[in-house]
Design an enzyme around this catalytic site. Structure first.
Site, PDB file in Angstrom:
ATOM      1  N   THR A  85      -5.932   6.808   8.117  1.00  0.00           N
ATOM      2  CA  THR A  85      -6.487   7.151   6.600  1.00  0.00           C
ATOM      3  C   THR A  85      -6.687   5.724   5.954  1.00  0.00           C
ATOM      4  O   THR A  85      -6.562   5.857   4.831  1.00  0.00           O
ATOM      5  CB  THR A  85      -5.540   8.132   5.662  1.00  0.00           C
ATOM      6  OG1 THR A  85      -4.173   7.741   5.632  1.00  0.00           O
ATOM      7  CG2 THR A  85      -5.573   9.410   6.595  1.00  0.00           C
ATOM      8  N   HIS A  95       5.540   6.765   6.671  1.00  0.00           N
ATOM      9  CA  HIS A  95       5.347   6.279   5.176  1.00  0.00           C
ATOM     10  C   HIS A  95       4.777   7.606   4.390  1.00  0.00           C
ATOM     11  O   HIS A  95       4.598   8.607   4.946  1.00  0.00           O
ATOM     12  CB  HIS A  95       4.048   5.174   5.484  1.00  0.00           C
ATOM     13  CG  HIS A  95       2.921   5.816   6.153  1.00  0.00           C
ATOM     14  ND1 HIS A  95       2.584   5.806   7.592  1.00  0.00           N
ATOM     15  CD2 HIS A  95       1.849   6.219   5.454  1.00  0.00           C
ATOM     16  CE1 HIS A  95       1.527   6.402   7.501  1.00  0.00           C
ATOM     17  NE2 HIS A  95       0.804   6.659   6.627  1.00  0.00           N
ATOM     18  N   HIS A 150       3.716  10.917   6.517  1.00  0.00           N
ATOM     19  CA  HIS A 150       3.378  10.818   7.854  1.00  0.00           C
ATOM     20  C   HIS A 150       4.111  10.084   8.935  1.00  0.00           C
ATOM     21  O   HIS A 150       4.472   9.094   8.632  1.00  0.00           O
ATOM     22  CB  HIS A 150       1.755  10.071   7.781  1.00  0.00           C
ATOM     23  CG  HIS A 150       0.818  10.733   7.079  1.00  0.00           C
ATOM     24  ND1 HIS A 150      -0.345   9.862   6.537  1.00  0.00           N
ATOM     25  CD2 HIS A 150       0.297  11.946   6.625  1.00  0.00           C
ATOM     26  CE1 HIS A 150      -1.005  10.814   5.907  1.00  0.00           C
ATOM     27  NE2 HIS A 150      -0.652  11.939   6.078  1.00  0.00           N
ATOM     28  N   HIS A 172       2.313   9.028   0.940  1.00  0.00           N
ATOM     29  CA  HIS A 172       1.207   8.929   0.170  1.00  0.00           C
ATOM     30  C   HIS A 172       1.518   9.659  -1.220  1.00  0.00           C
ATOM     31  O   HIS A 172       2.088  11.009  -1.079  1.00  0.00           O
ATOM     32  CB  HIS A 172      -0.044   9.450   0.697  1.00  0.00           C
ATOM     33  CG  HIS A 172      -0.345   8.721   1.961  1.00  0.00           C
ATOM     34  ND1 HIS A 172      -1.103   7.407   1.874  1.00  0.00           N
ATOM     35  CD2 HIS A 172      -0.164   8.851   3.232  1.00  0.00           C
ATOM     36  CE1 HIS A 172      -1.433   7.019   3.139  1.00  0.00           C
ATOM     37  NE2 HIS A 172      -0.636   7.793   3.932  1.00  0.00           N
ATOM     38  N   GLU A 180      -2.556  13.708   0.994  1.00  0.00           N
ATOM     39  CA  GLU A 180      -3.981  13.348   1.656  1.00  0.00           C
ATOM     40  C   GLU A 180      -4.619  14.433   2.094  1.00  0.00           C
ATOM     41  O   GLU A 180      -5.893  14.725   1.851  1.00  0.00           O
ATOM     42  CB  GLU A 180      -3.838  12.375   2.775  1.00  0.00           C
ATOM     43  CG  GLU A 180      -3.245  10.927   2.216  1.00  0.00           C
ATOM     44  CD  GLU A 180      -3.820   9.707   2.887  1.00  0.00           C
ATOM     45  OE1 GLU A 180      -4.286   8.760   2.270  1.00  0.00           O
ATOM     46  OE2 GLU A 180      -3.366   9.656   3.938  1.00  0.00           O
ATOM     47  N   HIS A 187       0.781  -1.030   0.010  1.00  0.00           N
ATOM     48  CA  HIS A 187      -0.077  -0.138   0.064  1.00  0.00           C
ATOM     49  C   HIS A 187       0.820   1.278   0.113  1.00  0.00           C
ATOM     50  O   HIS A 187       0.237   2.142  -0.533  1.00  0.00           O
ATOM     51  CB  HIS A 187      -0.910  -0.053   1.140  1.00  0.00           C
ATOM     52  CG  HIS A 187      -1.710  -1.077   1.300  1.00  0.00           C
ATOM     53  ND1 HIS A 187      -2.667  -1.428   0.641  1.00  0.00           N
ATOM     54  CD2 HIS A 187      -1.655  -2.244   2.110  1.00  0.00           C
ATOM     55  CE1 HIS A 187      -3.346  -2.373   0.896  1.00  0.00           C
ATOM     56  NE2 HIS A 187      -2.692  -2.926   1.849  1.00  0.00           N
TER      57      HIS A 187
END
Length: 306
Positions: free
Chosen positions: A218, A114, A139, A116, A126, A83
């Site tokens: 999230t 991590h 994050h 995004h 995000e 992910h």
């Protein structure tokens, strides 16, 4: 070093396995994306991410966020969990890094961080600022001192996550140590060690200005257990580093089209903002006190009138 199991027990729970949600049962595609996630992901009223807009934001007198132990250098492990790319191992350091201040009640120890991102430069983060996105967002996930992960998931302040926006620029120093190893974690399940890593490199030079609100994870099951701190100042990522991120593969072995969740309504929540120039000593000065008083009074009058 530490075993992969011990390093990633908490990150895997946080990112791909909350209360029985398996890694393979959700993603960001048409058939398994955020619109299909169950439980709090659909019914929660304090969901993350959000669009941070001026009309929803109040100036607040909060202490700075203290990033304790972030200047240490030690070994960590980076893993592609299908992910995102998550980096962990901080809890095994001799003096584990933690955050305090910033209106947090207690110490929160760094578990992992991590990223995004999206395929296009106008999307990826995000959180949004006034409806606009950055190309990526980082994050830093922290667990409150004295709590287990299960206990933390059931408290509104069990976790503290620091969000950092990434902006495309010539300097790639913030992600340099990580970027050197990204080619080793292209496929889900790949992991690699980073011998010398300093968490402070992931933060902007100025961390005084930030947004604060209560929200959620999230990713499934979107537990509403997070005290969010979103730094106003971004860090930089080079075009080459961003291209490296975009080559990371998901569970199906395909490059991520995106791995960010859409924004959610505040549902009555207010966002607190600490400006960089706020300082207790300056606040005590007459000129600054008057300026701040006028700002607060204007905000109150606007609410009454409109």
């Amino acid at each position: 070093m530490h075993s992969p199991l011990s390093s990633f027990t908490i990150p895997l729970i946080l990112l791909v396995q909350s209360y029985g949600v398996s890694a393979a049962s959700w993603g960001y595609g048409y058939n398994d994306g955020p619109q299909t996630w169950k439980g709090d992901c659909q019914t929660g009223l304090r969901q993350t991410p959000i669009d941070i807009r001026t009309m929803d934001t109040d100036y607040a007198l909060m202490d700075r966020v203290n990033f304790i132990g972030y200047d240490q250098v030690d070994e960590v492990t980076m893993q592609n969990n299908g992910h995102t790319v998550a980096t962990a191992g901080f809890t095994e350091w001799k003096n584990p890094p933690y955050v305090s201040g910033g209106a947090l009640q207690g110490k929160y120890f760094l578990q992992q961080f991590h990223l995004h991102w999206g395929k296009k430069d106008h999307e990826g983060s995000e959180h949004k600022i006034g409806g606009l996105s950055y190309p990526a967002e980082l994050h830093l996930v922290h667990l409150k001192e004295g709590l287990t992960i299960t206990e933390a998931m059931n408290k509104s302040d069990g976790l503290a996550v620091v969000g950092v926006f990434l902006n495309i620029a010539e300097s790639g120093e913030p992600l340099a140590a990580m970027a050197d190893k990204l080619d080793d974690v292209i496929y889900a399940g790949n992991e690699t060690d980073i011998d010398r890593f300093r968490p402070r490199s992931l933060l902007p030079s100025v961390t005084d200005a930030f947004y604060r609100y209560e929200g959620s994870l999230t990713t499934p099951g979107c537990s509403e257990a997070v005290q969010w701190i979103v730094l106003a100042e971004p860090i930089t990522i080079t075009r080459k580093q961003l291209d490296q991120l975009r080559k990371i593969r998901n569970m199906e072995g395909e490059e991520h089209e995106k791995n960010f969740r859409p924004t959610f309504p505040l549902n009555g929540r207010r966002i607190r903002f600490r400006p960089a120039q706020y300082d207790r000593l300056r606040f005590c000065s007459s000129s600054y006190s008057l300026s701040f008083f006028i700002t607060v009074l204007s905000t109150l009058l606007a609410k009454i009138i409109f």
